[in-house]
Design an enzyme around this catalytic site. Structure first.
Site, PDB file in Angstrom:
ATOM      1  N   SER A 148       1.371  53.044  93.620  1.00 45.50           N
ATOM      2  CA  SER A 148       2.740  52.840  93.407  1.00 45.50           C
ATOM      3  C   SER A 148       2.848  52.098  91.901  1.00 45.50           C
ATOM      4  O   SER A 148       4.085  51.966  91.747  1.00 45.50           O
ATOM      5  CB  SER A 148       3.300  52.045  94.399  1.00 45.50           C
ATOM      6  OG  SER A 148       2.663  50.710  94.389  1.00 45.50           O
ATOM      7  N   LYS A 190       9.829  44.930  98.118  1.00 43.86           N
ATOM      8  CA  LYS A 190       9.320  44.753  96.603  1.00 43.86           C
ATOM      9  C   LYS A 190      10.835  44.588  96.095  1.00 43.86           C
ATOM     10  O   LYS A 190      10.915  43.958  94.832  1.00 43.86           O
ATOM     11  CB  LYS A 190       9.092  46.471  96.077  1.00 43.86           C
ATOM     12  CG  LYS A 190       7.509  46.707  96.534  1.00 43.86           C
ATOM     13  CD  LYS A 190       7.490  48.250  96.216  1.00 43.86           C
ATOM     14  CE  LYS A 190       5.806  48.362  96.601  1.00 43.86           C
ATOM     15  NZ  LYS A 190       5.352  49.836  96.306  1.00 43.86           N
TER      16      LYS A 190
END
Length: 808
Positions: A712, A755
């Site tokens: 990611s 996140k």
């Protein structure tokens, strides 16, 4: 000075055989000279009485000089007890400081210096004296002007005679209670005709502490002295009587025990000859009654009946006897038929969950659905719930709340570090020291067949040569087959279908696939700043104040202080560090309250530095993005989300790529893919080809001690490389996440909520997410969504357009 240890080796010495030797000897001597000024010997733990002889050890230079001077001049010395050890030598600004004023004058009968340098004196007491004035000469000797205290001789005083007779009788009784009574000592006591000498002699052999002897020495009045010695002797007599009584009882018990053991062995021999054993028969009857009360199922009842018949034919001295009895006791104690009565009220359950936990609306809704289905269909197969989330978010306490809402027992088994299948299924009874597994053990502890059973730290299971415990749990956590769970120790099935199993884990990927497939996973995300603030106000502060024993008025932590504490001292998904810091603040206040102060009162944000030290969380974004080649990514960790900095630099070279920061293979491949994509799009990005061909590129992800992996970070890696090669800085308020392909597409990622929470806590205002993660936006808390500018991108060109500033 040392304690008096060895008795004087004189012909008329008497000794006590009860405890330590008596170091006092009665000596009847004529009048001794009594000068007005005598040398003083300070003593630490030694008190001499008049007309007694005892050894004395001295080691202080001043005392040695005084003793030698007195010996040379054939003069008496004065023994004074120190009031404190630190001042026992009598030195200091004030001569005689730290010494008692009443002591005993003594003649030095013998002076010996041993090989180890110690000075031993044999001293004979003369009379009591009182110090009028201390004198210290230039040689360090301490002397004193004294007043000699003559002993009164009351003849015909009935009060003194009565006290004297009572004391003599008590002393003789004490001698008789000694382990080895001394006839010489008893004879000496009987022969004393002086009341003063009798009191001093008895005090000398009583074994009193030095300060207690000094109290007797201080008693100049004869009646008071006799009463004081009698008081100490009465206490000593009581102790000796109790000691003798205890010894007699102990000997009697030992005798009875040995007698019973012998009779018991004879009885066993007789019963063995007759083929009978009443002890075993009684034990079998007791176990059979307990097993009948347990209402075992048919197969288990047959098994226990066979074992009972085996037990009845055994001797209780047999090694196998205890193994069979332990097995049967376990079978009798297991809750084969005991069920807690469920009390499920959806409204009450909702109140309990809201009372115990703030937020977590999605999880609470799923728990209430579970409870509602169980209420409507109690016989249905309930799914196994698995709470997955970072540490400290309340997974275990959710299980306790569920048990409270359902009115069930709660048991918890920690699976962290379990690497042996037998710890789940138990050992077979053929092994020495065999025992049931943790499932059966905890059900025995719960005492009911339908508790809420929490399997904690499911992701920390291990495997070894002794088997895989995760595989053993497959049967436990399968509602279709756990109604006949087979523990190796029991040897018969046990029904686990009524147990409500709840598992917890920090990382879902660490749970084996077949085991994960049997559970319904409920993610428990980290908390936002606002949620942490509310939880601290509602739960953590009150609990910390209660544990510290102080009131809210003595320590108040306001919202602004909590906000500063959350942002500057804790950056975590859960609440454990925040709980510790609040506890530290409350303990700081408790210290002041314990000192008698009113307490700090309200704690202001500026007070945190004095209490907790400097800030532990720094905002490094502006500093790290002040040069080209640095981007801010978002990462997921088992402890929640976190920000991740990607740094890229170049140096003259041949186009070599270096990757550091303890990155995993997947992340290294992402870096190589990002560089390949930059090279492929160099013309569109206005990057000179010579910069790529004649430069070595180094990519580093700070916090090199922490392992990092995952795809990611692709967008952040690509953005950092483009920023480096185009000399365009990355915006300090932008963080990004997403996997990239060689065609420039931005692919979806996981952990969106964690996140974005990390970005919000770090002060980020703009977050770039993959377009295909737009569906996950509903998982982001509303206050975080409103505070962030969330941009969805599907291609790296869109990311570059948002993230990079214009060329300087």
């Amino acid at each position: 000075m040392n304690d008096e240890t060895n008795a004087a080796t004189e012909p008329n010495e008497t000794r006590s055989h009860h405890g330590d030797e008596i170091s006092h000897t009665l000596v009847h001597s004529g009048p001794a000279p009594k000068p007005e000024v005598i040398q003083i010997l300070p003593m630490r733990e030694t008190v001499l009485f008049p007309e007694l002889v005892m050894p004395v050890v001295i080691d202080q230079p001043g005392a040695i000089a005084s003793a030698q001077h007195a010996t040379r001049n054939k003069q008496p010395v004065g023994l004074l007890l120190a009031t404190t050890d630190s001042e026992s030598n009598g030195d200091g600004d004030t001569p005689g400081g730290g010494l008692h004023r009443i002591g005993t004058g003594a003649n030095i009968m013998r002076y010996v210096t041993s090989g180890d340098g110690e000075h031993h004196l044999i001293c004979q007491g003369i009379a009591r004296f009182r110090v009028r004035e201390f004198i210290k000469d230039d040689e360090g000797r301490l002397s004193a002007k004294v007043t000699w205290l003559d002993e009164p001789a009351p003849e015909g005083d009935k009060h003194v005679d009565a006290r004297m007779d009572n004391l003599r009788n008590s002393a003789l009784e004490a001698i008789e209670l000694m382990d080895q009574p001394s006839r010489e000592l008893a004879h000496a006591i009987r022969s004393i005709t002086s009341a003063a000498l009798l009191a001093d002699a008895v005090a000398g052999y009583l074994g009193l502490k030095a300060k207690e002897k000094q109290q007797i020495l201080d008693a100049v009045d004869l009646e008071a002295r006799l009463d004081r010695v009698q008081s100490f002797l009465d206490y000593r007599l009581e102790v000796m009587r109790l000691s003798r009584e205890i010894n007699q009882q102990t000997q009697q018990r030992m005798g009875e025990h040995q007698r019973k053991a012998m009779l018991r062995e004879q009885m066993r021999s007789i019963q063995r000859e007759l083929g009978e054993d009443e002890t075993v028969a009684e034990e079998v009857d007791r176990l059979r009654e307990a097993l009948d009360d347990a209402k075992l199922p048919e197969e288990a009842a047959e098994q226990t009946e066979r074992e009972l018949r085996r037990l009845s034919r055994m001797s209780d001295a047999s090694a196998e006897y205890s193994m069979v009895r332990t097995y049967l006791e376990l079978m009798a104690e297991l809750p084969w038929s005991k069920l807690s009565k469920d009390r499920i009220d959806i409204d009450e359950s909702r109140e309990i969950l809201d009372e115990d936990h703030y937020g977590l609306d999605k999880i609470k809704r799923r728990i209430l659905e579970h409870l509602a289905v169980h209420k409507l269909n109690p016989e249905g197969k309930a799914p196994i719930l698995c709470f997955v989330g970072p540490p400290g978010v309340g997974k275990t306490s959710l299980g306790r709340s569920i048990a409270r809402a359902m009115n069930r027992e709660f048991v918890r088994a920690s699976l962290g570090g379990v690497h042996d299948e037998s710890e789940i299924r138990g050992h077979r009874r053929t092994y020495v020291g065999s025992m049931p597994g943790s499932i059966i053990t905890h059900l025995r502890k719960a005492g009911t067949r339908n508790p809420v059973f929490m399997l904690d730290e499911m992701d920390k299971l291990g495997a070894s040569a002794h088997g895989d415990p995760a595989s053993a749990l497959l049967e436990v956590l399968d509602p279709a087959q756990n109604d006949s769970f087979n523990d190796h120790y029991l040897g018969v099935p046990f029904d686990l279908s009524k147990v409500m199993f709840i598992a917890t884990a920090n990382v879902l990927d660490a749970i084996p696939g077949p085991l994960r497939d049997r559970m319904e996973v409920i993610e428990v995300p980290g908390y936002t700043r606002e949620e942490k603030l509310q939880i601290a106000k509602r739960y953590l502060i009150d609990r910390a104040l209660e544990q510290a024993g102080i009131t809210p008025e003595q320590c108040t932590i306001g919202d602004d202080t909590l906000a500063a504490l959350i942002s500057d001292y804790t950056r975590e998904a859960g609440l454990r560090n925040l709980d510790r810091e609040i506890g530290a603040i409350v303990r700081h206040a408790a210290v002041q309250v314990a000192e008698g102060k009113a307490g700090p009162g309200k704690i202001a944000p500026e007070d945190l530095a004095d209490i907790l030290g400097p800030k532990r969380v720094d905002n490094e974004i502006a500093m790290r993005t002040s040069i080209a080649g640095v981007s801010t990514g978002l990462a997921w960790t088992p402890a929640g989300g976190d920000i991740l900095f990607v740094e890229a630099s170049r140096a003259p070279g041949s186009g070599k790529l270096t990757i550091t920061g303890q990155l995993g293979d997947v992340m290294k491949e992402s870096a190589q893919a990002a560089l390949s994509l930059v090279k492929a799009r160099a013309e569109d990005l206005a990057i000179e080809q010579t910069r790529l061909d004649k430069s070595d590129i180094h990519i580093h992800v700070p916090a090199g001690a922490i392992k990092k992996d995952g795809p990611s970070a692709g967008v952040a890696l690509y953005t950092a490389l483009v920023s480096l090669l185009t000399d365009r800085k990355v915006r300090a308020d932008v963080a990004m996440t997403g996997e990239i392909s060689l065609r420039g597409q931005v692919l979806p990622i996981g952990g969106v909520k964690e996140k974005t929470l990390a970005a919000h806590q770090a002060g980020i205002t703009t977050v770039m997410l993959p377009e295909r993660n737009r569906k996950d936006e509903e998982d982001i808390p509303e206050n975080v969504r409103s505070a962030l500018d969330i941009r969805y991108v599907s291609h790296v060109d869109e990311a570059i357009e948002i993230a990079l500033s214009e060329i300087d």
